[in-house]
Design a protein around this motif. Sequence first.
Motif, PDB file in Angstrom:
ATOM      1  N   LEU A  97      17.958  17.764  45.634  1.00  0.00           N
ATOM      2  CA  LEU A  97      17.910  16.443  45.596  1.00  0.00           C
ATOM      3  C   LEU A  97      16.637  15.527  46.200  1.00  0.00           C
ATOM      4  CD1 LEU A  97      21.600  16.146  47.585  1.00  0.00           C
ATOM      5  CD2 LEU A  97      21.138  15.697  45.203  1.00  0.00           C
ATOM      6  N   HIS A  99      14.549  12.400  47.331  1.00  0.00           N
ATOM      7  CA  HIS A  99      14.456  11.153  48.245  1.00  0.00           C
ATOM      8  C   HIS A  99      13.299  10.413  48.323  1.00  0.00           C
ATOM      9  CE1 HIS A  99      17.490  14.211  49.700  1.00  0.00           C
ATOM     10  NE2 HIS A  99      18.205  13.162  50.017  1.00  0.00           N
ATOM     11  N   GLU A 109      24.274   6.147  51.056  1.00  0.00           N
ATOM     12  CA  GLU A 109      23.795   4.645  50.525  1.00  0.00           C
ATOM     13  C   GLU A 109      24.428   3.524  51.350  1.00  0.00           C
ATOM     14  OE1 GLU A 109      23.257   5.888  45.719  1.00  0.00           O
ATOM     15  OE2 GLU A 109      25.199   5.414  46.350  1.00  0.00           O
ATOM     16  N   ASN A 130      20.495   6.478  44.070  1.00  0.00           N
ATOM     17  CA  ASN A 130      20.182   7.479  43.255  1.00  0.00           C
ATOM     18  C   ASN A 130      20.599   7.103  41.974  1.00  0.00           C
ATOM     19  OD1 ASN A 130      22.783   7.421  43.461  1.00  0.00           O
ATOM     20  ND2 ASN A 130      23.143   9.235  44.876  1.00  0.00           N
ATOM     21  N   ARG A 139      22.458   9.870  49.688  1.00  0.00           N
ATOM     22  CA  ARG A 139      21.543   9.139  48.706  1.00  0.00           C
ATOM     23  C   ARG A 139      20.607   9.856  47.947  1.00  0.00           C
ATOM     24  NH1 ARG A 139      18.403   5.140  52.588  1.00  0.00           N
ATOM     25  NH2 ARG A 139      20.278   4.895  53.614  1.00  0.00           N
ATOM     26  N   GLU A 141      18.626  11.653  45.037  1.00  0.00           N
ATOM     27  CA  GLU A 141      19.104  11.812  43.578  1.00  0.00           C
ATOM     28  C   GLU A 141      19.075  13.415  42.892  1.00  0.00           C
ATOM     29  OE1 GLU A 141      17.068   9.833  39.430  1.00  0.00           O
ATOM     30  OE2 GLU A 141      16.561   8.980  41.368  1.00  0.00           O
ATOM     31  N   SER A 195      15.849  -0.313  43.171  1.00  0.00           N
ATOM     32  CA  SER A 195      17.240   0.156  43.088  1.00  0.00           C
ATOM     33  C   SER A 195      18.204  -1.120  42.713  1.00  0.00           C
ATOM     34  CB  SER A 195      17.884   0.581  44.618  1.00  0.00           C
ATOM     35  OG  SER A 195      16.833   1.659  45.140  1.00  0.00           O
TER      36      SER A 195
END
Length: 201
Positions: A97, A99, A109, A130, A139, A141, A195
Amino acid sequence: MIGGRPTLLRRLARDATGATLTEFAFVGPVLVLMVMGIFDMAHTQYTAALVNGAMQKAGRDLTLEGAGSTEASIDQRVIDQVSAVVPSTASVELEKLSHFDFSDVGQAEEFDDDNGDGVCNNGEVFVDVNENGQWDSNRGEEGIGGARDVVLYTAVVTYPRLFPMYGLAGMDQNVTLRSSTVMRNQPFDQQDRSSETGNCV
Protein backbone atom coordinates in the motif's frame (compact mmCIF):
# COMPACT_ATOMS: atom_id res chain seq x y z
CA MET A 1 -1.99 -72.05 51.54
CA ILE A 2 -3.69 -69.64 53.93
CA GLY A 3 -0.44 -69.11 55.81
CA GLY A 4 1.39 -68.37 52.55
CA ARG A 5 -0.78 -65.41 51.48
CA PRO A 6 0.68 -62.81 53.89
CA THR A 7 4.17 -63.77 52.77
CA LEU A 8 3.20 -63.41 49.10
CA LEU A 9 1.55 -60.05 49.75
CA ARG A 10 4.60 -58.80 51.63
CA ARG A 11 6.85 -59.84 48.76
CA LEU A 12 4.63 -58.05 46.24
CA ALA A 13 4.54 -54.90 48.40
CA ARG A 14 8.35 -54.81 48.56
CA ASP A 15 8.81 -55.59 44.85
CA ALA A 16 9.94 -52.39 42.98
CA THR A 17 10.23 -54.07 39.59
CA GLY A 18 8.58 -51.90 36.91
CA ALA A 19 8.42 -48.77 39.09
CA THR A 20 10.48 -46.79 36.61
CA LEU A 21 8.13 -47.71 33.79
CA THR A 22 5.14 -46.61 35.84
CA GLU A 23 6.79 -43.32 36.77
CA PHE A 24 7.71 -42.68 33.14
CA ALA A 25 4.07 -43.24 32.15
CA PHE A 26 3.23 -40.19 34.27
CA VAL A 27 6.23 -38.03 33.35
CA GLY A 28 6.71 -39.09 29.71
CA PRO A 29 3.72 -37.35 28.09
CA VAL A 30 4.51 -34.07 29.86
CA LEU A 31 8.16 -34.31 28.85
CA VAL A 32 7.33 -35.06 25.21
CA LEU A 33 4.82 -32.18 25.16
CA MET A 34 7.45 -29.79 26.52
CA VAL A 35 10.10 -30.89 24.01
CA MET A 36 7.72 -30.56 21.05
CA GLY A 37 6.56 -27.19 22.36
CA ILE A 38 10.14 -25.91 22.58
CA PHE A 39 10.88 -27.05 19.03
CA ASP A 40 7.63 -25.48 17.81
CA MET A 41 8.42 -22.14 19.45
CA ALA A 42 11.99 -22.19 18.16
CA HIS A 43 10.83 -22.87 14.61
CA THR A 44 8.23 -20.09 14.83
CA GLN A 45 10.82 -17.59 16.08
CA TYR A 46 13.28 -18.61 13.37
CA THR A 47 10.61 -18.28 10.66
CA ALA A 48 9.55 -14.87 12.01
CA ALA A 49 13.16 -13.64 11.92
CA LEU A 50 13.60 -14.94 8.37
CA VAL A 51 10.36 -13.26 7.20
CA ASN A 52 11.42 -9.96 8.80
CA GLY A 53 14.80 -10.10 7.10
CA ALA A 54 13.30 -10.95 3.72
CA MET A 55 10.80 -8.10 4.05
CA GLN A 56 13.48 -5.55 4.95
CA LYS A 57 15.54 -6.50 1.88
CA ALA A 58 12.49 -6.55 -0.40
CA GLY A 59 11.31 -3.20 0.98
CA ARG A 60 14.62 -1.57 0.12
CA ASP A 61 14.57 -3.05 -3.38
CA LEU A 62 11.01 -1.83 -4.00
CA THR A 63 11.87 1.80 -3.26
CA LEU A 64 14.36 2.06 -6.13
CA GLU A 65 13.47 3.81 -9.36
CA GLY A 66 12.25 1.27 -11.89
CA ALA A 67 11.20 -1.19 -9.18
CA GLY A 68 7.89 -1.65 -10.98
CA SER A 69 9.60 -3.80 -13.61
CA THR A 70 11.16 -6.09 -10.99
CA GLU A 71 8.28 -6.12 -8.50
CA ALA A 72 7.17 -9.66 -9.36
CA SER A 73 10.69 -11.08 -8.96
CA ILE A 74 11.12 -9.26 -5.61
CA ASP A 75 7.86 -10.75 -4.35
CA GLN A 76 8.86 -14.20 -5.57
CA ARG A 77 12.20 -13.95 -3.77
CA VAL A 78 10.36 -13.33 -0.48
CA ILE A 79 8.02 -16.27 -1.13
CA ASP A 80 10.93 -18.57 -1.99
CA GLN A 81 12.85 -17.66 1.17
CA VAL A 82 9.85 -18.31 3.39
CA SER A 83 8.82 -21.49 1.57
CA ALA A 84 12.24 -23.00 2.29
CA VAL A 85 11.51 -23.27 6.03
CA VAL A 86 7.73 -23.86 6.23
CA PRO A 87 5.55 -26.80 5.12
CA SER A 88 4.60 -26.97 1.46
CA THR A 89 0.98 -26.24 2.34
CA ALA A 90 1.88 -22.80 3.72
CA SER A 91 0.36 -19.67 2.21
CA VAL A 92 2.30 -16.42 1.79
CA GLU A 93 0.23 -13.31 1.07
CA LEU A 94 1.96 -10.05 0.15
CA GLU A 95 0.30 -6.64 0.28
CA LYS A 96 1.71 -3.28 -0.84
CA LEU A 97 0.00 0.00 0.00
CA SER A 98 1.46 3.34 -1.06
CA HIS A 99 0.88 6.58 0.86
CA PHE A 100 1.75 10.23 0.31
CA ASP A 101 3.66 10.50 3.59
CA PHE A 102 4.58 8.51 6.71
CA SER A 103 1.76 10.22 8.62
CA ASP A 104 -0.78 8.68 6.21
CA VAL A 105 0.16 5.07 7.01
CA GLY A 106 -2.72 3.27 8.71
CA GLN A 107 -5.01 6.31 8.56
CA ALA A 108 -8.58 6.25 7.30
CA GLU A 109 -9.83 8.43 4.47
CA GLU A 110 -11.28 11.70 5.74
CA PHE A 111 -15.02 12.28 5.52
CA ASP A 112 -17.62 14.82 6.64
CA ASP A 113 -19.36 13.18 9.59
CA ASP A 114 -22.59 15.17 9.23
CA ASN A 115 -24.66 12.99 11.57
CA GLY A 116 -21.88 12.60 14.15
CA ASP A 117 -22.04 8.81 14.38
CA GLY A 118 -18.37 8.27 13.52
CA VAL A 119 -19.29 6.14 10.49
CA CYS A 120 -19.00 7.10 6.83
CA ASN A 121 -22.61 6.62 5.65
CA ASN A 122 -25.80 8.32 4.45
CA GLY A 123 -24.17 9.99 1.45
CA GLU A 124 -21.55 11.87 3.50
CA VAL A 125 -18.70 13.28 1.40
CA PHE A 126 -15.29 11.61 1.74
CA VAL A 127 -11.88 12.21 0.17
CA ASP A 128 -11.06 9.26 -2.09
CA VAL A 129 -7.30 9.31 -1.49
CA ASN A 130 -6.65 5.87 -2.99
CA GLU A 131 -9.07 6.49 -5.87
CA ASN A 132 -10.92 3.19 -5.63
CA GLY A 133 -14.40 4.73 -5.52
CA GLN A 134 -15.22 3.78 -1.93
CA TRP A 135 -14.38 4.94 1.60
CA ASP A 136 -11.60 2.91 3.24
CA SER A 137 -10.37 2.64 6.80
CA ASN A 138 -6.86 2.57 5.32
CA ARG A 139 -6.17 5.29 2.78
CA GLY A 140 -3.25 3.46 1.18
CA GLU A 141 -3.39 2.82 -2.56
CA GLU A 142 -2.60 -0.67 -3.79
CA GLY A 143 0.84 -1.00 -5.33
CA ILE A 144 4.23 0.60 -4.78
CA GLY A 145 3.12 4.10 -5.83
CA GLY A 146 5.47 6.65 -7.34
CA ALA A 147 8.33 8.97 -6.42
CA ARG A 148 8.64 9.92 -2.74
CA ASP A 149 5.60 7.81 -1.84
CA VAL A 150 5.75 5.82 1.39
CA VAL A 151 5.13 2.10 0.87
CA LEU A 152 3.76 -0.22 3.56
CA TYR A 153 4.85 -3.72 2.50
CA THR A 154 3.23 -6.55 4.49
CA ALA A 155 3.60 -10.32 4.41
CA VAL A 156 1.17 -12.72 6.09
CA VAL A 157 2.47 -16.30 6.40
CA THR A 158 0.12 -19.09 7.50
CA TYR A 159 1.16 -22.72 7.89
CA PRO A 160 0.16 -25.82 9.93
CA ARG A 161 2.21 -26.51 13.03
CA LEU A 162 5.06 -28.98 12.61
CA PHE A 163 4.19 -30.99 15.71
CA PRO A 164 0.80 -32.54 16.60
CA MET A 165 0.73 -31.11 20.12
CA TYR A 166 -1.31 -27.99 19.54
CA GLY A 167 -4.53 -29.58 20.81
CA LEU A 168 -2.99 -30.76 24.09
CA ALA A 169 -1.43 -27.34 24.68
CA GLY A 170 -4.58 -25.41 23.74
CA MET A 171 -2.96 -23.85 20.67
CA ASP A 172 -4.30 -23.14 17.19
CA GLN A 173 -3.63 -25.70 14.49
CA ASN A 174 -2.06 -23.05 12.24
CA VAL A 175 0.71 -20.55 12.85
CA THR A 176 0.11 -17.06 11.44
CA LEU A 177 3.05 -14.67 11.17
CA ARG A 178 2.70 -11.06 10.05
CA SER A 179 5.60 -8.82 9.13
CA SER A 180 5.57 -5.27 7.75
CA THR A 181 8.14 -2.75 6.64
CA VAL A 182 7.65 0.91 5.73
CA MET A 183 9.97 2.60 3.21
CA ARG A 184 9.95 5.80 1.16
CA ASN A 185 10.53 5.63 -2.59
CA GLN A 186 13.48 7.47 -4.08
CA PRO A 187 12.78 11.09 -5.13
CA PHE A 188 13.11 10.47 -8.86
CA ASP A 189 10.04 12.59 -9.69
CA GLN A 190 7.37 14.84 -8.16
CA GLN A 191 4.46 13.52 -6.11
CA ASP A 192 0.85 13.95 -7.15
CA ARG A 193 -1.54 14.51 -4.25
CA SER A 194 -4.65 15.39 -6.20
CA SER A 195 -7.70 13.49 -4.90
CA GLU A 196 -11.31 13.09 -5.95
CA THR A 197 -14.27 13.08 -3.58
CA GLY A 198 -17.10 10.59 -3.26
CA ASN A 199 -20.22 9.90 -1.25
CA CYS A 200 -20.46 7.32 1.52
CA VAL A 201 -23.03 4.57 1.15
